[in-house]
Write a protein that holds these residues in place. Structure first.
Motif, PDB file in Angstrom:
ATOM      1  N   SER A  43      29.774  42.838  39.015  1.00  0.00           N
ATOM      2  CA  SER A  43      31.063  42.498  39.614  1.00  0.00           C
ATOM      3  C   SER A  43      30.997  41.097  40.211  1.00  0.00           C
ATOM      4  O   SER A  43      29.965  40.665  40.738  1.00  0.00           O
ATOM      5  CB  SER A  43      31.431  43.516  40.698  1.00  0.00           C
ATOM      6  OG  SER A  43      30.498  43.479  41.760  1.00  0.00           O
ATOM      7  N   LYS A  44      32.115  40.372  40.124  1.00  0.00           N
ATOM      8  CA  LYS A  44      32.167  38.988  40.586  1.00  0.00           C
ATOM      9  C   LYS A  44      33.342  38.823  41.544  1.00  0.00           C
ATOM     10  O   LYS A  44      34.412  39.380  41.326  1.00  0.00           O
ATOM     11  CB  LYS A  44      32.323  38.025  39.401  1.00  0.00           C
ATOM     12  CG  LYS A  44      31.117  38.003  38.470  1.00  0.00           C
ATOM     13  CD  LYS A  44      31.376  37.110  37.278  1.00  0.00           C
ATOM     14  CE  LYS A  44      30.109  36.917  36.437  1.00  0.00           C
ATOM     15  NZ  LYS A  44      29.543  38.178  35.970  1.00  0.00           N
ATOM     16  N   THR A  45      33.134  38.038  42.574  1.00  0.00           N
ATOM     17  CA  THR A  45      34.193  37.763  43.534  1.00  0.00           C
ATOM     18  C   THR A  45      35.134  36.717  42.953  1.00  0.00           C
ATOM     19  O   THR A  45      34.718  35.616  42.593  1.00  0.00           O
ATOM     20  CB  THR A  45      33.602  37.257  44.864  1.00  0.00           C
ATOM     21  OG1 THR A  45      32.702  38.244  45.383  1.00  0.00           O
ATOM     22  CG2 THR A  45      34.703  36.994  45.866  1.00  0.00           C
ATOM     23  N   ILE A  46      36.422  37.069  42.835  1.00  0.00           N
ATOM     24  CA  ILE A  46      37.410  36.140  42.276  1.00  0.00           C
ATOM     25  C   ILE A  46      38.353  35.609  43.353  1.00  0.00           C
ATOM     26  O   ILE A  46      39.044  34.625  43.132  1.00  0.00           O
ATOM     27  CB  ILE A  46      38.223  36.813  41.146  1.00  0.00           C
ATOM     28  CG1 ILE A  46      38.880  38.103  41.653  1.00  0.00           C
ATOM     29  CG2 ILE A  46      37.343  37.095  39.943  1.00  0.00           C
ATOM     30  CD1 ILE A  46      39.760  38.774  40.604  1.00  0.00           C
ATOM     31  N   ALA A  47      38.391  36.272  44.481  1.00  0.00           N
ATOM     32  CA  ALA A  47      39.185  35.828  45.620  1.00  0.00           C
ATOM     33  C   ALA A  47      38.710  36.607  46.827  1.00  0.00           C
ATOM     34  O   ALA A  47      37.953  37.570  46.694  1.00  0.00           O
ATOM     35  CB  ALA A  47      40.681  36.057  45.381  1.00  0.00           C
ATOM     36  N   GLN A  50      38.667  40.411  46.690  1.00  0.00           N
ATOM     37  CA  GLN A  50      38.905  40.869  45.321  1.00  0.00           C
ATOM     38  C   GLN A  50      37.648  40.655  44.487  1.00  0.00           C
ATOM     39  O   GLN A  50      37.061  39.576  44.510  1.00  0.00           O
ATOM     40  CB  GLN A  50      40.079  40.122  44.681  1.00  0.00           C
ATOM     41  CG  GLN A  50      41.418  40.458  45.314  1.00  0.00           C
ATOM     42  CD  GLN A  50      42.569  39.820  44.548  1.00  0.00           C
ATOM     43  OE1 GLN A  50      42.387  38.816  43.858  1.00  0.00           O
ATOM     44  NE2 GLN A  50      43.745  40.393  44.648  1.00  0.00           N
ATOM     45  N   HIS A  51      37.286  41.690  43.745  1.00  0.00           N
ATOM     46  CA  HIS A  51      36.081  41.635  42.923  1.00  0.00           C
ATOM     47  C   HIS A  51      36.428  42.093  41.505  1.00  0.00           C
ATOM     48  O   HIS A  51      37.063  43.138  41.312  1.00  0.00           O
ATOM     49  CB  HIS A  51      34.995  42.538  43.511  1.00  0.00           C
ATOM     50  CG  HIS A  51      34.634  42.192  44.923  1.00  0.00           C
ATOM     51  ND1 HIS A  51      33.732  41.200  45.250  1.00  0.00           N
ATOM     52  CD2 HIS A  51      35.085  42.692  46.102  1.00  0.00           C
ATOM     53  CE1 HIS A  51      33.631  41.110  46.557  1.00  0.00           C
ATOM     54  NE2 HIS A  51      34.439  42.001  47.104  1.00  0.00           N
ATOM     55  N   LEU A  52      36.010  41.306  40.534  1.00  0.00           N
ATOM     56  CA  LEU A  52      36.292  41.589  39.125  1.00  0.00           C
ATOM     57  C   LEU A  52      35.094  42.280  38.497  1.00  0.00           C
ATOM     58  O   LEU A  52      33.966  41.805  38.607  1.00  0.00           O
ATOM     59  CB  LEU A  52      36.605  40.283  38.384  1.00  0.00           C
ATOM     60  CG  LEU A  52      36.858  40.392  36.887  1.00  0.00           C
ATOM     61  CD1 LEU A  52      38.147  41.168  36.624  1.00  0.00           C
ATOM     62  CD2 LEU A  52      36.937  38.997  36.260  1.00  0.00           C
ATOM     63  N   THR A 120      34.234  41.150  30.096  1.00  0.00           N
ATOM     64  CA  THR A 120      35.622  41.312  30.517  1.00  0.00           C
ATOM     65  C   THR A 120      36.533  40.761  29.437  1.00  0.00           C
ATOM     66  O   THR A 120      36.332  39.644  28.963  1.00  0.00           O
ATOM     67  CB  THR A 120      35.882  40.582  31.845  1.00  0.00           C
ATOM     68  OG1 THR A 120      35.076  41.165  32.869  1.00  0.00           O
ATOM     69  CG2 THR A 120      37.341  40.670  32.243  1.00  0.00           C
TER      70      THR A 120
END
Length: 264
Positions: A43-47, A50-52, A120
């Motif tokens: 998972s990656k932080t996009i904001a 918020q995690h993608l 993704t």
């Protein structure tokens, strides 16, 4: 009740036996656990807040395990997709497109081993699942696409739930195997079953083993009639002492598993 729960309850011994080998035990529950951990790692932080998380997954199995997986047909892949959605919802992950799970055979893996590739993509039908970052595997893949009897299903994620209103109550979570699991606002069930809020894949843990609940602003632990009992900071929960209040840093012992309670 989902396929993973049915397998675990009704034919767990048969499944574990079929997937067991010198490389260790590998069955539907273990596969689901490995995918959840992979989601957490990738998972990656996009904001802020918020995690993608990836929505396309390729699970590589050894030849013997792949043969056993085919016996459960497309239902196994569908249930895995549902488990991915449940975990994404519980962790607050964002998914950009429908979830797709694909099983392939890898002749380089030993029985009981698996590797996971993910990416993704808004359109999972756009092509094969190319690797993004992979879990450790025994060598390069010699994957064989899954036959039509186990077609790769896609499951559309549910719309994200609205953000909860700010609460004066301090948040609480569990730390387990270098992962943090936020507790539900009122009650969280811990157990070996994939239907538990926090799944602990330990043979010494019952399917529904322990409940953590909040009452009057404080958090408590309550044993759910487990086989091997529950311990908080070395104190066993018994019929005479059915619950114990939790403080920040409390150590919870279930079977061979150790979980750390955090608050605030």
């Amino acid at each position: 009740m989902g396929l993973l729960d049915n397998l675990e309850r009704g034919i767990e011994k048969a499944v574990r036996g079929a997937f067991s080998g010198r490389g260790g035990s590998l069955g539907p529950v273990e596969i689901a656990t490995a995918v959840r951990r992979h989601m957490d790692r990738e998972s990656k932080t996009i904001a802020e807040g918020q995690h993608l998380a990836p929505n396309l997954y390729k699970i590589r199995l050894a030849a013997e395990d792949f043969t056993e997986a085919k016996k459960y047909g497309v239902a196994l892949a569908e249930e895995l997709c549902e488990e991915i959605l449940r975990h994404a919802e519980s962790q607050g992950y964002t998914l950009l497109g429908p979830v797709k799970a694909t099983f392939v055979k890898n002749t380089e893996l030993k029985r009981g081993q698996l590797s996971i590739e993910s990416r993704t993509d808004k359109d999972p039908q756009s092509g094969p699942v190319a690797p993004q970052q992979s879990s450790p595997a025994a060598g390069p893949s010699a994957g064989v696409p899954l036959p039509s009897t186990m077609a790769q299903p896609t499951v559309t994620p549910r719309p994200p739930a609205p953000a909860p209103a700010p609460s004066a109550q301090p948040s609480a979570s569990l730390e387990y195997e270098e992962q943090t699991y936020p507790l539900r606002p009122d009650s969280t069930v811990i157990g070996r079953s994939t239907s538990a809020d926090v799944t602990v894949p330990d043979t010494g843990v019952s399917r529904k083993h322990l409940e953590l609940f909040r009452s009057g602003g404080a958090w408590y632990a309550r044993d759910l009639g487990s086989t091997n009992g529950s311990y908080v900071d070395g104190e066993q929960l018994t019929s005479d002492s059915p619950k114990v209040q939790l403080i920040d840093g409390a150590l919870i012992s279930l079977g061979n598993a150790r979980l750390r309670f955090r608050q605030g």
